[in-house]
Motif scaffolding. Structure first.
Motif, PDB file in Angstrom:
ATOM      1  N   ALA A 286       0.832  -1.208   0.000  1.00 36.24           N
ATOM      2  CA  ALA A 286       0.000   0.000   0.000  1.00 36.24           C
ATOM      3  C   ALA A 286       0.866   1.258   0.000  1.00 36.24           C
ATOM      4  O   ALA A 286       0.559   2.248  -0.671  1.00 36.24           O
ATOM      5  N   THR A 287       1.961   1.219   0.757  1.00 35.44           N
ATOM      6  CA  THR A 287       2.883   2.364   0.777  1.00 35.44           C
ATOM      7  C   THR A 287       3.490   2.594  -0.603  1.00 35.44           C
ATOM      8  O   THR A 287       3.519   3.725  -1.101  1.00 35.44           O
ATOM      9  N   LEU A 288       3.961   1.540  -1.229  1.00 33.92           N
ATOM     10  CA  LEU A 288       4.588   1.681  -2.545  1.00 33.92           C
ATOM     11  C   LEU A 288       3.598   2.187  -3.590  1.00 33.92           C
ATOM     12  O   LEU A 288       3.979   2.946  -4.495  1.00 33.92           O
ATOM     13  N   ARG A 289       2.343   1.814  -3.457  1.00 30.59           N
ATOM     14  CA  ARG A 289       1.334   2.285  -4.414  1.00 30.59           C
ATOM     15  C   ARG A 289       1.101   3.796  -4.294  1.00 30.59           C
ATOM     16  O   ARG A 289       0.571   4.415  -5.223  1.00 30.59           O
ATOM     17  N   GLN A 290       1.494   4.392  -3.177  1.00 30.33           N
ATOM     18  CA  GLN A 290       1.325   5.837  -3.002  1.00 30.33           C
ATOM     19  C   GLN A 290       2.497   6.627  -3.562  1.00 30.33           C
ATOM     20  O   GLN A 290       2.388   7.832  -3.782  1.00 30.33           O
ATOM     21  N   ARG A 291       3.633   5.977  -3.772  1.00 29.17           N
ATOM     22  CA  ARG A 291       4.834   6.662  -4.225  1.00 29.17           C
ATOM     23  C   ARG A 291       4.808   6.888  -5.734  1.00 29.17           C
ATOM     24  O   ARG A 291       4.011   6.282  -6.449  1.00 29.17           O
ATOM     25  N   SER A 292       5.702   7.736  -6.202  1.00 29.15           N
ATOM     26  CA  SER A 292       5.804   7.956  -7.643  1.00 29.15           C
ATOM     27  C   SER A 292       6.225   6.663  -8.329  1.00 29.15           C
ATOM     28  O   SER A 292       7.332   6.159  -8.072  1.00 29.15           O
ATOM     29  N   PRO A 293       5.382   6.104  -9.190  1.00 33.62           N
ATOM     30  CA  PRO A 293       5.763   4.853  -9.857  1.00 33.62           C
ATOM     31  C   PRO A 293       7.076   4.975 -10.633  1.00 33.62           C
ATOM     32  O   PRO A 293       7.928   4.083 -10.560  1.00 33.62           O
TER      33      PRO A 293
END
Length: 385
Positions: A286-293
């Protein structure tokens, strides 16, 4: 230099962004007491975020003290609204970066070149440089502390390299020091931007020891009154004040190494999301999905390239990367958008481009590592080792 000299500087005037009220409050306080040079970051309302003027004053001071035989060692701390300590440094002044990047202000380029040169100087200083890393230690705060010969954390330390949340990457030598964390802890910290405390910082080799926050002031004051034979004796005396702690491991270390050791970002995400019944995996995904891809791809490549680099080469690579963060795609800077969402409009809803990890082009990510300069003309060409 006399036994006690003090220099203060109002760094707001160097960037042209200060007000008359701010001009009365110097942002960097320096003094020599006894045989030690003392630096206090004094921008507490901004959690001591670094301005260009602060970078310049730190560089000027450290260069002068390096040549001063009276100064055997340097100690650096931050300040909070109540006084000394409590907050070390939250990073660079991202509002300045957004404004300068939007307006085309050339001081944007100066900031990164000079900040990275300062980071390099600290790593290669030649005298003990002791960082009291109390409270917030993030981004640029890591840049002016990771090169310290003694990195002290407290029970209040909150450490992170959270740049992927603003469409940037862990710069200021982040590739170098994160890639040297145990296992794949560096990839985990770099991609997620997660915050760690004192014990994990020591376990990750991002700190050397702990001190109770309540003891810092007494140690700081006593440093200026002791008599030392050399710089090593200064550091040894401070080390004797550290808390003896049993070696511990980073929580979830086995999971970190398993998932963040996978070959690329899509593989990491697929594996985490396939283990959605595990709380740690679900939260991390979930955290990674919030970051700039896009920047997740860039950052993973950065950390892995940096493992084979010395500090100077890593800083040159990061200088290339940061130029691309603002100019690779005109009008489509992930960094400007990320800062806008976090600190300008504060809607916390960045419009990443592309919006999904699955849509990132590997070629676009690789372009961040193409240097805009020939080697002889690189802004950091003179850095060695």
């Amino acid at each position: 230099m006399s036994d006690k000299t003090e220099t203060t500087t109002n760094t707001n005037t160097n960037t042209g962004t200060g007000t008359a009220a701010a001009a009365a409050a110097p942002e960097v306080l320096t003094e020599v007491r006894g045989q030690v040079g003392f630096i206090t970051l004094n921008r507490p309302k901004a959690l001591n975020a670094l301005s260009l003027g602060m970078v310049r004053e730190l560089m000027r001071t450290l260069l002068a003290w390096r040549q001063d035989p009276q100064v055997l060692a340097v100690a650096i701390r931050g300040s909070n609204k109540e006084g000394a300590f409590g907050a070390f440094c939250a990073g660079g002044d991202i509002r300045f970066l957004h404004r300068a990047g939007t307006e085309g202000n050339p001081q944007l380029e100066d900031f990164f070149t000079e900040e990275y040169a300062l980071n390099h100087l600290i790593h290669h200083y030649g005298k003990p440089y002791i960082a009291f890393m109390d409270g917030i230690v993030m981004g640029g705060g890591m840049g002016i502390s990771q090169g310290a010969s003694l990195r002290i954390v407290t029970e209040r330390t909150r450490m992170a390299m959270p740049e992927t949340a603003i469409g940037l990457f862990p710069d200021v030598g982040g590739g170098y020091f994160l890639s040297r964390c145990p296992g794949h802890v560096g990839e985990w910290l770099a991609l997620t931007g997660n915050t760690i405390g004192a014990a994990d910082a020591v376990a990750a080799k991002l700190a050397d020891g702990s001190m109770a926050s309540a003891d810092q002031a007494a140690v700081w004051e006593a440093l200026g009154t002791q008599s030392f034979g050399d710089g090593a004796a200064v550091q040894q005396w401070v080390e004797s004040k550290l808390i003896a702690t049993s070696p511990g491991g980073i929580s979830a270390r086995s999971q970190i190494d398993h998932y963040f050791g996978l070959p690329d970002v899509p593989a990491i995400m697929a594996a985490l999301e396939a283990a959605a019944d595990d709380d740690w995996c679900r939260s991390t995904a979930a955290t990674l999905r919030q970051r700039s891809p896009l920047m997740l791809f860039v950052v993973l490549e950065q950390i892995r390239r940096a493992r084979a680099m010395n500090l100077a080469d890593d800083l040159r690579m990061e200088r290339d990367m940061v130029r691309h963060c603002f100019h690779l795609r005109p009008g489509q800077s992930e960094t400007l958008e990320g800062i806008r969402a976090l600190a300008v409009d504060k809607d916390h809803a960045p419009r990443w481009n592309p919006a999904r990890i699955e849509d990132v082009s590997a070629a676009t990510a690789r372009a961040f590592f193409d240097s805009p300069w020939p080697a002889h003309a690189h802004p950091l060409a003179t850095l060695a080792g």
